[in-house]
Motif scaffolding. Structure first.
Motif, PDB file in Angstrom:
ATOM      1  N   ILE A  17       0.811  -1.229  -0.081  1.00  0.00           N
ATOM      2  CA  ILE A  17      -0.204  -0.058  -0.008  1.00  0.00           C
ATOM      3  C   ILE A  17       0.876   1.377   0.018  1.00  0.00           C
ATOM      4  CG2 ILE A  17      -1.699   1.276   1.350  1.00  0.00           C
ATOM      5  CD1 ILE A  17      -2.595  -1.221   2.203  1.00  0.00           C
ATOM      6  N   ALA A  18       2.179   1.146   0.770  1.00  0.00           N
ATOM      7  CA  ALA A  18       2.963   2.321   0.821  1.00  0.00           C
ATOM      8  C   ALA A  18       3.455   2.524  -0.660  1.00  0.00           C
ATOM      9  CB  ALA A  18       3.859   2.096   1.803  1.00  0.00           C
ATOM     10  N   ILE A  19       3.882   1.370  -1.257  1.00  0.00           N
ATOM     11  CA  ILE A  19       4.325   1.600  -2.702  1.00  0.00           C
ATOM     12  C   ILE A  19       3.480   2.013  -3.456  1.00  0.00           C
ATOM     13  CG2 ILE A  19       5.352   0.187  -4.724  1.00  0.00           C
ATOM     14  CD1 ILE A  19       6.591  -1.714  -2.597  1.00  0.00           C
ATOM     15  N   PHE A  20       2.160   1.686  -3.681  1.00  0.00           N
ATOM     16  CA  PHE A  20       1.104   2.283  -4.307  1.00  0.00           C
ATOM     17  C   PHE A  20       0.815   3.696  -4.286  1.00  0.00           C
ATOM     18  CE2 PHE A  20      -1.138  -2.029  -4.329  1.00  0.00           C
ATOM     19  CZ  PHE A  20      -0.573  -2.556  -5.267  1.00  0.00           C
ATOM     20  N   GLY A  21       0.862   4.400  -2.819  1.00  0.00           N
ATOM     21  CA  GLY A  21       0.798   5.496  -2.623  1.00  0.00           C
ATOM     22  C   GLY A  21       1.919   6.624  -3.108  1.00  0.00           C
ATOM     23  N   GLU A  22       3.093   5.626  -3.019  1.00  0.00           N
ATOM     24  CA  GLU A  22       4.262   6.561  -3.482  1.00  0.00           C
ATOM     25  C   GLU A  22       4.095   6.784  -4.967  1.00  0.00           C
ATOM     26  OE1 GLU A  22       9.179   6.609  -3.491  1.00  0.00           O
ATOM     27  OE2 GLU A  22       7.723   5.142  -2.460  1.00  0.00           O
ATOM     28  N   TRP A  23       3.817   5.623  -5.835  1.00  0.00           N
ATOM     29  CA  TRP A  23       3.733   5.730  -7.131  1.00  0.00           C
ATOM     30  C   TRP A  23       2.923   6.648  -7.576  1.00  0.00           C
ATOM     31  CZ3 TRP A  23       4.767   0.417 -10.215  1.00  0.00           C
ATOM     32  CH2 TRP A  23       6.107   0.062  -9.629  1.00  0.00           C
ATOM     33  N   LEU A  24       1.574   6.582  -6.954  1.00  0.00           N
ATOM     34  CA  LEU A  24       0.557   7.613  -7.313  1.00  0.00           C
ATOM     35  C   LEU A  24       1.010   9.302  -7.275  1.00  0.00           C
ATOM     36  CD1 LEU A  24      -2.736   6.172  -5.887  1.00  0.00           C
ATOM     37  CD2 LEU A  24      -2.099   6.337  -8.543  1.00  0.00           C
ATOM     38  N   ARG A  29       2.933  14.156  -9.913  1.00  0.00           N
ATOM     39  CA  ARG A  29       4.000  15.106 -10.153  1.00  0.00           C
ATOM     40  C   ARG A  29       4.420  15.253 -11.280  1.00  0.00           C
ATOM     41  NH1 ARG A  29       7.937  14.933  -4.613  1.00  0.00           N
ATOM     42  NH2 ARG A  29       6.005  15.317  -2.987  1.00  0.00           N
ATOM     43  N   VAL A  30       4.554  14.181 -12.104  1.00  0.00           N
ATOM     44  CA  VAL A  30       5.166  14.019 -13.734  1.00  0.00           C
ATOM     45  C   VAL A  30       3.890  14.569 -14.245  1.00  0.00           C
ATOM     46  CG1 VAL A  30       5.539  12.571 -15.467  1.00  0.00           C
ATOM     47  CG2 VAL A  30       6.587  12.039 -13.183  1.00  0.00           C
ATOM     48  N   TYR A  31       2.575  14.306 -14.100  1.00  0.00           N
ATOM     49  CA  TYR A  31       1.486  14.982 -14.832  1.00  0.00           C
ATOM     50  C   TYR A  31       1.490  16.435 -14.716  1.00  0.00           C
ATOM     51  CZ  TYR A  31      -3.219  15.235 -16.333  1.00  0.00           C
ATOM     52  OH  TYR A  31      -4.463  15.579 -17.044  1.00  0.00           O
ATOM     53  N   ARG A 117      -6.581  20.159 -16.209  1.00  0.00           N
ATOM     54  CA  ARG A 117      -6.046  20.850 -14.992  1.00  0.00           C
ATOM     55  C   ARG A 117      -5.163  20.143 -14.149  1.00  0.00           C
ATOM     56  NH1 ARG A 117     -12.347  22.066 -12.639  1.00  0.00           N
ATOM     57  NH2 ARG A 117     -13.110  23.082 -14.656  1.00  0.00           N
ATOM     58  N   TYR A 118      -4.456  20.890 -13.152  1.00  0.00           N
ATOM     59  CA  TYR A 118      -3.479  20.315 -12.253  1.00  0.00           C
ATOM     60  C   TYR A 118      -4.273  19.291 -11.381  1.00  0.00           C
ATOM     61  CZ  TYR A 118      -0.138  23.686 -14.043  1.00  0.00           C
ATOM     62  OH  TYR A 118       0.717  24.463 -14.944  1.00  0.00           O
ATOM     63  N   LYS A 119      -3.410  18.484 -10.836  1.00  0.00           N
ATOM     64  CA  LYS A 119      -4.134  17.446 -10.068  1.00  0.00           C
ATOM     65  C   LYS A 119      -3.441  17.879  -8.547  1.00  0.00           C
ATOM     66  CE  LYS A 119      -5.133  13.599 -13.176  1.00  0.00           C
ATOM     67  NZ  LYS A 119      -6.477  14.189 -13.163  1.00  0.00           N
ATOM     68  N   MET A 124      -4.892  11.910  -8.050  1.00  0.00           N
ATOM     69  CA  MET A 124      -4.423  11.125  -9.008  1.00  0.00           C
ATOM     70  C   MET A 124      -4.776   9.628  -8.150  1.00  0.00           C
ATOM     71  SD  MET A 124      -2.983  10.314 -11.690  1.00  0.00           S
ATOM     72  CE  MET A 124      -1.814  11.617 -12.358  1.00  0.00           C
ATOM     73  N   ARG A 125      -5.702   8.973  -8.901  1.00  0.00           N
ATOM     74  CA  ARG A 125      -6.133   7.527  -8.229  1.00  0.00           C
ATOM     75  C   ARG A 125      -5.921   6.204  -8.962  1.00  0.00           C
ATOM     76  NH1 ARG A 125     -12.383  10.124  -6.970  1.00  0.00           N
ATOM     77  NH2 ARG A 125     -11.513  11.766  -5.573  1.00  0.00           N
TER      78      ARG A 125
END
Length: 412
Positions: A17-24, A29-31, A117-119, A124-125
């Motif tokens: 779950i921590a990895i998923f949250g960090e990747w999102l 930020r890239v978006y 628009r900016y997120k 980002m989900r």
């Protein structure tokens, strides 16, 4: 090729779950950075030739082209060498984020949608793995690149002859989900318009009325739980920004929103399957949904979710082998289905159709559905002799999974 999306609920560990949250967060930020580059380029082309702004101008060379997916993907590769956080995210996941931005701009140019628009944080989900390795499904676990095996609930069997093309990880208020895109190498024949037919008219008094006289109630899931939602939102506003209590209150609001959406979608699927059991051809109105969403009854129209229902009905008809087509919705409630003459405009309060030319009388929504069926049969080249009476017994009501006003949602 034939594609279907199967969704399953994940049971990840706390580390996953921590990895998923960090990747999102890195995808967000890239978006936003890629969107900022494109907005700066657009703003640099807005200044007048003979004048400059009083405050400042975006100075970008005139020969520099508009940033695209390809140019930003190359820049992303260079950025990963400088930013260690980007290295921890799978490369294809970040590339899919840039593709997502590209699709947003194409939707703006081609379909008239708004500027991307900016997120904000937490907005980002989902992120996508466009490719999965061999034997990606092992029992009740899915193998994700750079993450490993993640358990999920097998709520439906996965066909052995299907190829898993990609996986999308989705975060919702009720947990984490994986959407697997399955592909079959088969050709689906087109459905021919033949057999019994049915016209559908959607509304607010009745959610749907059919040309054979049946009406279905409007579930109004948002209106039923609006007072509960208002109470929860008041509690959120009273909490301090950034506190854990505010996050807990926001989670309750999100779970209630998800409950409303699930209730609405479940009703749409149940009704769609019932209608597909009834006839061989279904015709519906081609509504101006954007215009209805801006009118005086916008909240009620959005609560009904006609756009989602018509999309679900189209998918259901495709899977069940039922022909589906939309027809022109102009004047369906102002035309008599028996003599096909215009009867003039009717107020919303007038719920009975009575033709002054031939004397035909019936429910207003049923008459509109009969006009929709006539137009649909004419569109497919059928001669309208008599309106169809169906081929089975459709229930008077569809079983609803709705709470009463006094009942509090179980998820809360």
């Amino acid at each position: 090729m034939f594609n279907l999306i199967y969704e399953f609920k994940l049971k990840p560990t706390s580390a996953q779950i921590a990895i998923f949250g960090e990747w999102l967060e890195q995808c967000r930020r890239v978006y936003n950075y890629a969107l900022c580059e494109r907005k700066d380029w657009v703003n640099s082309r807005k200044c007048q030739i003979n004048a400059c702004s009083i405050k400042s101008e975006y100075i970008i060379p005139a020969n520099q082209p508009l940033p695209t997916y390809n140019s930003q993907a190359v820049a992303l590769t260079q950025a990963k060498k400088k930013i260690p956080a980007l290295k921890r995210v799978h490369s294809q996941v970040l590339q899919q984020t840039l593709k997502r931005l590209q699709l947003a701009f194409e939707g703006m140019w081609k379909n008239g949608r708004g500027f991307p628009r900016y997120k904000k944080t937490g907005q980002m989900r989902s992120f996508v793995f466009p490719q999965l390795g061999v034997n990606s499904i092992q029992g009740n676990q899915v193998k994700l690149p750079s993450i490993g095996l993640v358990r999920f609930i097998i709520s439906r069997p996965i066909p052995d002859d299907a190829v898993i093309k990609q996986a999308r990880i989705v975060r919702r208020a009720s947990g984490w989900y994986v959407q697997l895109t399955l592909q079959w190498k088969i050709d689906i024949p087109e459905i021919s318009p033949s057999g019994t037919s049915l016209g559908i008219d959607v509304g607010l008094m009745h959610f749907a009325a059919t040309s054979n006289g049946k009406t279905f109630p409007n579930p109004r899931p948002f209106k039923r739980l609006e007072s509960k939602l208002k109470s929860l939102q008041k509690k959120v506003s009273s909490k301090r920004f950034g506190s854990n209590n505010r996050k807990k209150a926001q989670a309750k609001v999100s779970r209630l929103h998800e409950r409303i959406a699930n209730t609405r979608k479940n009703y749409h699927w149940e009704l769609a399957h019932n209608l597909c059991d009834w006839v061989d051809m279904i015709f519906a109105e081609n509504l101006n949904l954007k215009g209805l969403a801006r009118g005086m009854l916008a909240k009620s129209c959005l609560d009904a979710g006609w756009g989602q229902f018509l999309d679900i009905l189209s998918q259901c008809c495709f899977k069940r082998g039922v022909y589906f087509q939309k027809v022109d919705a102009k004047g369906t409630s102002q035309t008599c289905p028996k003599c096909l003459k215009e009867t003039g405009k009717k107020k919303l309060s007038k719920r009975v159709h009575k033709c002054q030319h031939c004397g035909y009388t019936c429910d207003r929504d049923v008459a509109a559905a009969q006009v929709v069926e006539i137009r649909g049969l004419e569109a497919v080249g059928h001669t309208v002799v008599k309106l169809s009476e169906g081929k089975g017994n459709i229930p008077e009501d569809v079983k609803l999974c709705l709470p009463t006003k006094k009942e509090s949602p179980a998820l809360l």
